[in-house]
Design an enzyme around this catalytic site. Structure first.
Site, PDB file in Angstrom:
ATOM      1  N   ASP A  75      -9.391  -6.747  -5.170  1.00 45.30           N
ATOM      2  CA  ASP A  75     -10.240  -5.732  -5.792  1.00 45.30           C
ATOM      3  C   ASP A  75      -9.738  -5.345  -7.178  1.00 45.30           C
ATOM      4  OD1 ASP A  75      -8.009  -4.594  -4.448  1.00 45.30           O
ATOM      5  OD2 ASP A  75      -8.928  -2.611  -4.489  1.00 45.30           O
ATOM      6  N   GLU A 140      -6.501  -2.499  -2.563  1.00 44.11           N
ATOM      7  CA  GLU A 140      -5.281  -1.974  -3.184  1.00 44.11           C
ATOM      8  C   GLU A 140      -5.596  -0.881  -4.186  1.00 44.11           C
ATOM      9  OE1 GLU A 140      -1.907  -1.606  -5.998  1.00 44.11           O
ATOM     10  OE2 GLU A 140      -3.986  -2.140  -6.410  1.00 44.11           O
TER      11      GLU A 140
END
Length: 392
Positions: A75, A140
């Site tokens: 991400d 994350e």
């Protein structure tokens, strides 16, 4: 091959894995397809329906030995397109070889560089003693609670038998590379300030606004005191930072609200005292007035640092490789928060390292970029590093 890997990097940058709707499947499928082409073993796992992960494996000659983990996340943070000079998901490259895109530094560069390094090692037919696993994890950038924090407790992770984790680092602006042996703990807290509600034309007692002012004043005063201890970015990780990130409440302009809420992003120094910080927050709430209370939306536990000394054979080898390559480095506490903390939490020694220097610091900023030549040099550094650490 050089142009191929640059094209691969740019293609990966174009996958929209920004929040709030990251294309995790697109990232995993793309890297899996490339890894399959390179003859590496792959395994897709799912933490839930929306969050797939990927394991890419290069098996060592002694697979029973604890393995080496190369971890990265899929991400990226959102990009405000109006503030960019290049399309944040266009992966455009200028005449100087700078490749622009969200994730160019944080951290799609790491993923593709690690993958290419494994490809080169496999093609070289150099036999690694230890198995190397490359993992791609989700979430994350939003705290990892449904990503690495969950993954390290799964049987899938335990089966990897990880002995050492080379995790996310940060590109540096000058000659030195950063080595993260520890990091600050992230606390996200919302302070709720309930109060007397009523007409906006009168003086009411015990209002939410009065309480909110006391809370903000105390948090901002502590912020100022801590800021005075920061010499530069290299020492930021040794201090506690506080930033006001959220304000919420109000009905309309002539109504005194029944509650106002303020949010703070707190990064506690790696050696900070968590018990004292929690007590301080509770004391501020008590000082602000009745019924004021904290709500923790994230509250990372304190985790021991990774010892970087001669008793850690993986670090000793890593240190030798860096010195042999003539690379300067600086060991420091990570100023942000990475997935390495969850590896350390389950007893896996982890360091943060990204093999990119001479790069303007644009993490989470507009016009995030990575120079092509710096990127390619980083792959070579990874190749040497992985080969030697996997033969400890």
């Amino acid at each position: 091959m050089v142009e191929d890997v640059v094209d691969t990097f740019r293609e990966y940058l174009r996958i929209r894995s920004d929040h709030p709707k990251p294309d995790y499947d697109g990232c995993v499928d793309f890297v899996k397809r490339k890894a399959d082409e390179y003859g590496l073993k792959t395994q897709i796992y799912r933490l839930d329906e929306k969050r797939p992960g990927l394991i890419v494996t290069l098996t060592g000659s002694e697979p029973s030995l604890p393995s080496i983990l190369l971890n990265s996340h899929t991400d990226v943070v959102p990009a405000l397109e109006d503030h960019w000079n290049y399309h944040p998901f266009g992966a455009e490259m200028d005449q100087e070889g700078n490749i622009y895109g969200r994730g160019a530094q944080d951290m799609k560069c790491v993923t593709i560089a690690q993958l290419e390094a494994l490809r080169r090692i496999k093609l070289s037919k150099v036999q690694l003693k230890r198995t190397v696993h490359m993992t791609l994890v989700p979430d994350e950038e939003i705290g990892s609670q449904e990503g690495m924090a969950k993954f390290v407790h799964t049987q899938t992770f335990k089966n990897l038998n990880v002995g050492f984790d080379i995790d996310e680092g940060s590109a540096s602006t000058d000659e030195e590379f950063f080595i993260f042996d520890k990091e600050r703990c992230k606390w996200g807290v919302l302070i709720h300030c309930p109060g007397t509600t009523g007409h906006g034309s009168v003086y009411l007692e015990n209002t939410a606004g009065e309480k909110l002012r006391i809370v903000i004043d105390n948090f901002m005063d502590l912020r100022k005191r801590e800021a005075e201890n920061v010499r530069d970015i290299l020492h930021l990780g040794n201090t506690t930072t506080i930033n006001l990130t959220h304000l919420e409440g109000g009905v309309q302009n002539n109504v005194v609200p029944p509650e106002l809420t303020v949010g703070f992003d707190i990064r506690i120094a790696a050696d900070g005292n968590h018990e004292n910080m929690e007590k301080w927050i509770n004391d501020v709430c008590k000082k602000a007035g009745e019924r004021v209370y904290p709500e923790y939306i994230q509250k990372d536990a304190q985790v021991s640092l990774t010892l970087l000394n001669n008793e850690n054979p993986f670090w000793k080898t890593m240190q030798t490789v860096l010195e042999t390559l003539g690379l300067k480095y600086f060991v420091m506490s990570c100023p942000g928060a990475t997935d390495a903390r969850f590896a350390r939490e389950v007893g896996v020694p982890a360091v943060g390292f990204s093999p990119f220097n001479h790069t303007p610091r644009r993490i989470h900023a507009d016009d995030e970029c990575m120079n092509k030549d710096i990127f390619l040099k980083g792959i070579s550094i990874y190749e040497h590093l992985i080969t030697n650490v996997a033969n400890v």
